[in-house]
Design an enzyme around this catalytic site. Structure first.
Site, short mmCIF file in Angstrom:
data_model
loop_
_atom_site.label_atom_id
_atom_site.label_comp_id
_atom_site.label_asym_id
_atom_site.label_seq_id
_atom_site.Cartn_x
_atom_site.Cartn_y
_atom_site.Cartn_z
CG HIS A 170 44.95 41.80 38.18
ND1 HIS A 170 43.88 42.60 37.84
CD2 HIS A 170 44.43 40.75 38.87
CE1 HIS A 170 42.76 42.07 38.33
NE2 HIS A 170 43.07 40.94 38.95
CG HIS B 114 37.34 40.14 34.23
ND1 HIS B 114 37.05 41.36 34.77
CD2 HIS B 114 37.71 39.36 35.28
CE1 HIS B 114 37.24 41.33 36.08
NE2 HIS B 114 37.64 40.12 36.41
#
Length: 589
Positions: A124, A170
């Site tokens: 992830h 991110h």
């Protein structure tokens, strides 16, 4: 508890010699049973391999190889060429040539079934070096993941408006970006360093259409013939891992699906409920390299806690026309589509796809739709990802996804903790190739669909004996124990699996002993042994503070070699210690 301390002459620090007297009583008894005149012959060693070690295919040549491996010139004054004495028999059992999983056992699962029939080693936010809010983005953790056998790499792609380029980061956080092209080139270079089986790149796409076209060009130029491109009609069934060897697959939402409305209520509820839930449930709190976390971070709004299948309004408005060259590259179509859970799990006989659910979404869905989830995963792919408030890169129990058939149980690889230990244990199976075939019980259809909550009969019982441990003294620089003060060690042994099989047991604590001899027996009834993972941990008891960590490993029960085995331990990050190991016995009864 008082500690008895004494000084050690450092000029004499050396590896402890495992003398005959240190062998546990059961080892001595076995030696007596298979020896003649104080020596185990080649023939008797072969008999021991078959009868005790349960190596039914062992040959006399295998026994000779063990004996010869111990007959180095420096040992000629100790060994009898005709066999092994007690000390060297013990040395063989506690040596590197006697691991709990057969090192010669490579890929042995049937790899010709559709991709949906396999668990896939999945990361992830694979580009992050630390926490989810402020760490650097880099290709280094991607390279490390691939070298460790991870097969699914996630990249969040965003526009770099200054350079009209594409970055990986991110979004809506303080993470520093890395160029997409750098990540793609590193994937190309290292994709098959640990396994020949396919690598899947999941893209969380936040790009305008002209940059999607640029990404398509980057991907084509980087991977060339290595890229698996489906036909114009898409996939009606996933190919097999065998058919996809040395191929790279792209998985993301087809561009036109960005125009669909998004229901934000589920994510808002997830953030609210996540604050109240235990950090890691039965695993205890995860340990993370980046522990800093402020109270303000718990109050991040819904937009900042976005995840894979969520797209902001700007993203949706920018996708007016699908970019054909970009869409053509998508081998595994992703997306929830409109509607609720029933729509998400609806089966389409004419195509297969990937669905992503957060850990909390899966937990909720499993209460009411467990069989529907398992039925969905028999043809389609299900990806599970950490909840949005795991800012410190902690993780969740991966068994929840696996027992419901989820192939891509995505964990943060940046930190460490029991969830990652279990993940690594699962993917030690099948030669460490990153693909593990799901149990047959998860592939049954109709009225036979598996119910994870059902009470099932015990199929087998794993009997574990923890004899002893050694190696901490001369590996003290890596284990951080005080050489002046022998530790008070205890071992924890148990099963991670379906709820009925999950159990942990503990040995007694032995005070002031660098080489603890526990000699304790445990039994673990298993209803679904195919999903059972043997967890092993060693800790030092500390009455006034948190117990110190002494080592861990996790092993798939289906791959355990019966008999007496030397079990190497790893540190918290999953790296093997140089010398620390346990002597254990495994029996299925």
């Amino acid at each position: 508890m008082s500690k008895q301390t004494y000084r050690v002459c450092f000029c004499c620090r050396r590896r402890f010699r495992l003398a005959s007297a240190e062998a546990p009583a059961e080892i001595k008894s076995l030696f007596d049973s298979y020896s003649e005149n104080g020596t185990i012959s080649v023939d008797n060693l072969h008999r021991f391999l078959v009868e005790v070690q349960k190596q039914e295919n062992a040959t006399v040549e295998d026994a000779e190889a063990i004996l010869n491996s111990l007959h180095e010139p420096k040992h000629l004054n100790i060994f009898h060429r005709s066999g092994l004495n007690l000390e060297q028999f013990f040395k063989y059992l506690f040596g590197d040539i006697n691991p709990p999983i057969d090192p010669r056992r490579r890929v042995h699962h049937d790899m010709h079934d559709p991709l949906s029939h396999y668990y896939i080693y999945t990361g992830h936010n694979s580009y992050l070096t630390g926490n989810q809010l402020s760490s650097d983005c880099s290709d280094v953790p991607i390279i490390k993941a691939l070298q460790n056998g991870v097969r699914v790499i996630e990249l969040d792609i965003w526009p770099n408006s200054t350079k009209d380029d594409v970055d990986v980061l991110h979004g809506r956080t303080l993470t520093t970006p890395v160029q997409l092209i750098k990540c793609l080139r590193s994937i190309k270079e290292h994709a098959f360093s640990a396994s020949e089986y396919p690598v899947v790149i999941t893209l969380e796409d936040h790009l305008p259409q002209h940059l999607q076209a640029k990404v398509a060009e980057m991907i084509n130029e980087t991977f060339g013939d290595t890229l698996f491109v489906p036909g114009s009609d898409g996939l009606k069934e996933f190919p097999s891992p065998e058919a996809l060897k040395r191929k790279v697959m792209i998985s993301t939402k087809p561009p036109k699906e960005y125009l669909e409305a998004k229901d934000l209520s589920g994510e808002q509820n997830e953030v609210k409920e996540g604050k109240q839930s235990a950090e890691a449930g039965p695993w205890g709190r995860e340990i993370s390299i980046n522990k800093s976390r402020t109270n303000d971070e718990d109050d991040l709004n819904e937009e900042e806690a976005h995840e894979d299948d969520d797209d902001d309004e700007v993203d949706r408005k920018s996708q007016q026309i699908a970019v054909p060259e970009y869409k053509r590259l998508i081998a595994i179509h992703a997306g929830k589509g409109k509607g609720g859970l029933d729509d998400w799990l609806r089966l389409d006989p004419n195509k297969v796809r990937r669905l992503s659910l957060s850990e909390l979404e899966l937990e909720k869905a499993a209460v009411t739709h467990a069989k529907e989830i398992i039925s969905f995963t028999q043809r389609n792919l299900l990806r599970v990802y950490p909840k949005g408030i795991r800012f410190d890169s902690s993780n969740y129990n991966p068994l929840i996804g696996w027992m419901h058939g989820a192939q891509m149980v995505a964990l943060n690889m940046q930190g460490y903790g029991r969830s990652l230990w279990v993940m690594r244990g699962m993917f030690r199976a099948n030669g460490g190739c990153g693909y593990v075939r799901k149990p047959d019980i998860l592939l049954k259809t109709g009225n036979e669909i598996f119910d994870p909550k059902a009470k099932l009969p015990v199929k087998t019982t794993l009997k574990v004996t923890v004899f002893m441990g050694e190696g901490w003294y001369y590996d003290f620089r890596h284990t951080h124990f005080d050489t002046y003060s022998p530790p008070d060690f205890y071992a924890r042994v148990g099963i991670a699996g379906v709820p009925a099989d999950t159990l942990m047991k503990k040995t007694r604590t032995l005070e002031d002993n660098w080489i603890p001899n526990w000699n304790e027996h445990f039994e673990f009834p298993l209803t679904v042994p195919e999903l059972a993972l043997l967890r092993i941990e060693v800790h030092e008891y500390d009455m006034s503070d948190k117990d110190d960590f002494g080592g861990q490993t996790c092993l798939p029960a289906s791959e355990l070699r019966e008999g007496i085995r030397a079990v190497p331990l790893h540190n918290q990050k999953g790296e093997p210690y140089r010398s620390v190991k346990l002597l254990m016995r495994f029996q299925f009864i």
